[in-house]
Design a protein around this motif. Sequence first.
Motif, PDB file in Angstrom:
ATOM      1  N   GLU A 112       0.833  -1.213   0.000  1.00  0.00           N
ATOM      2  CA  GLU A 112       0.000   0.000   0.000  1.00  0.00           C
ATOM      3  C   GLU A 112       0.864   1.259   0.000  1.00  0.00           C
ATOM      4  O   GLU A 112       0.547   2.235  -0.686  1.00  0.00           O
ATOM      5  N   ILE A 113       1.950   1.238   0.771  1.00  0.00           N
ATOM      6  CA  ILE A 113       2.863   2.381   0.787  1.00  0.00           C
ATOM      7  C   ILE A 113       3.451   2.587  -0.601  1.00  0.00           C
ATOM      8  O   ILE A 113       3.523   3.716  -1.104  1.00  0.00           O
ATOM      9  N   GLY A 114       3.845   1.498  -1.236  1.00  0.00           N
ATOM     10  CA  GLY A 114       4.388   1.587  -2.597  1.00  0.00           C
ATOM     11  C   GLY A 114       3.388   2.178  -3.574  1.00  0.00           C
ATOM     12  O   GLY A 114       3.736   3.043  -4.401  1.00  0.00           O
ATOM     13  N   ARG A 115       2.144   1.748  -3.500  1.00  0.00           N
ATOM     14  CA  ARG A 115       1.105   2.292  -4.392  1.00  0.00           C
ATOM     15  C   ARG A 115       0.848   3.760  -4.092  1.00  0.00           C
ATOM     16  O   ARG A 115       0.667   4.574  -5.004  1.00  0.00           O
ATOM     17  N   PHE A 116       0.824   4.112  -2.795  1.00  0.00           N
ATOM     18  CA  PHE A 116       0.622   5.511  -2.390  1.00  0.00           C
ATOM     19  C   PHE A 116       1.718   6.396  -2.973  1.00  0.00           C
ATOM     20  O   PHE A 116       1.441   7.444  -3.564  1.00  0.00           O
ATOM     21  N   VAL A 117       2.956   5.978  -2.814  1.00  0.00           N
ATOM     22  CA  VAL A 117       4.090   6.757  -3.333  1.00  0.00           C
ATOM     23  C   VAL A 117       4.023   6.842  -4.851  1.00  0.00           C
ATOM     24  O   VAL A 117       4.245   7.915  -5.438  1.00  0.00           O
ATOM     25  N   VAL A 119       1.417   6.793  -6.812  1.00  0.00           N
ATOM     26  CA  VAL A 119       0.349   7.719  -7.219  1.00  0.00           C
ATOM     27  C   VAL A 119       0.698   9.160  -6.889  1.00  0.00           C
ATOM     28  O   VAL A 119       0.553  10.057  -7.721  1.00  0.00           O
ATOM     29  N   THR A 120       1.181   9.402  -5.664  1.00  0.00           N
ATOM     30  CA  THR A 120       1.435  10.782  -5.244  1.00  0.00           C
ATOM     31  C   THR A 120       2.684  11.365  -5.890  1.00  0.00           C
ATOM     32  O   THR A 120       2.814  12.582  -5.991  1.00  0.00           O
ATOM     33  N   ARG A 130       4.858  12.800   0.800  1.00  0.00           N
ATOM     34  CA  ARG A 130       5.988  12.033   1.339  1.00  0.00           C
ATOM     35  C   ARG A 130       6.218  12.403   2.801  1.00  0.00           C
ATOM     36  O   ARG A 130       6.452  11.546   3.645  1.00  0.00           O
ATOM     37  N   THR A 131       6.154  13.695   3.106  1.00  0.00           N
ATOM     38  CA  THR A 131       6.358  14.141   4.488  1.00  0.00           C
ATOM     39  C   THR A 131       5.242  13.603   5.383  1.00  0.00           C
ATOM     40  O   THR A 131       5.496  13.149   6.499  1.00  0.00           O
ATOM     41  N   ALA A 132       4.013  13.628   4.891  1.00  0.00           N
ATOM     42  CA  ALA A 132       2.892  13.078   5.666  1.00  0.00           C
ATOM     43  C   ALA A 132       3.106  11.590   5.936  1.00  0.00           C
ATOM     44  O   ALA A 132       2.911  11.109   7.059  1.00  0.00           O
ATOM     45  N   GLU A 141      -0.961  20.525  10.402  1.00  0.00           N
ATOM     46  CA  GLU A 141       0.421  20.718  10.836  1.00  0.00           C
ATOM     47  C   GLU A 141       1.359  20.820   9.636  1.00  0.00           C
ATOM     48  O   GLU A 141       2.268  21.650   9.616  1.00  0.00           O
ATOM     49  N   LEU A 142       1.138  19.970   8.632  1.00  0.00           N
ATOM     50  CA  LEU A 142       1.942  20.037   7.412  1.00  0.00           C
ATOM     51  C   LEU A 142       1.772  21.387   6.726  1.00  0.00           C
ATOM     52  O   LEU A 142       2.741  22.009   6.306  1.00  0.00           O
TER      53      LEU A 142
END
Length: 180
Positions: A112-117, A119-120, A130-132, A141-142
């Motif tokens: 899931e992290i790989g797919r998130f990265v 896409v984003t 990436r920071t989130a 906060e971001l």
Amino acid sequence: VNDYFNLWFETVAENRYRYKTVESYKWIINFDVRPVIGHIPLSNLQSRDIQRVLNAMKARGVCSNTRRRFYSVISTAFERAVAWKLLETNPVLEVKMPRHEPKKIRTMTQEEIGRFVEVTDKGRHTEYFRTALVTGMRPGELAGLRWHDVDFGNLTISVQRSLAWKARFSDGWILVPTKT
């Protein structure tokens, strides 16, 4: 009850609590209290009325943390009513605080992290996402970060403020202190 909460927000809550805290309290009162018991004269309010609100919240699937926060908010508000001699006793004290039911937190899998990265990384705000992902910071906060909050030498970020939407007096974004 409705009139009392208007008075309590104006004289106590808005002068004692942070902006975002007051807004969350207002949301709870407006959504859960006013429709169920807002019409009841304050002097007629009983513990069973408070229990009715809690039962309705649970039936709607409201999580235990929100119900516990509701309990605390109205208990504090009605303690002030007792101090002002508007109530003889606090009806909330005769109701048990809802039991804490821990939420099951599911973290993202490596896939899931790989797919998130993936896409984003295609969008305009790659660094934001990436920071989130790496820090777990809240969106406000971001958005409230400034360059001097980032120490590239020590690879640290100092969270000093949060960006929030302020709708009380005029619509607009404001910087507010972070949650404690």
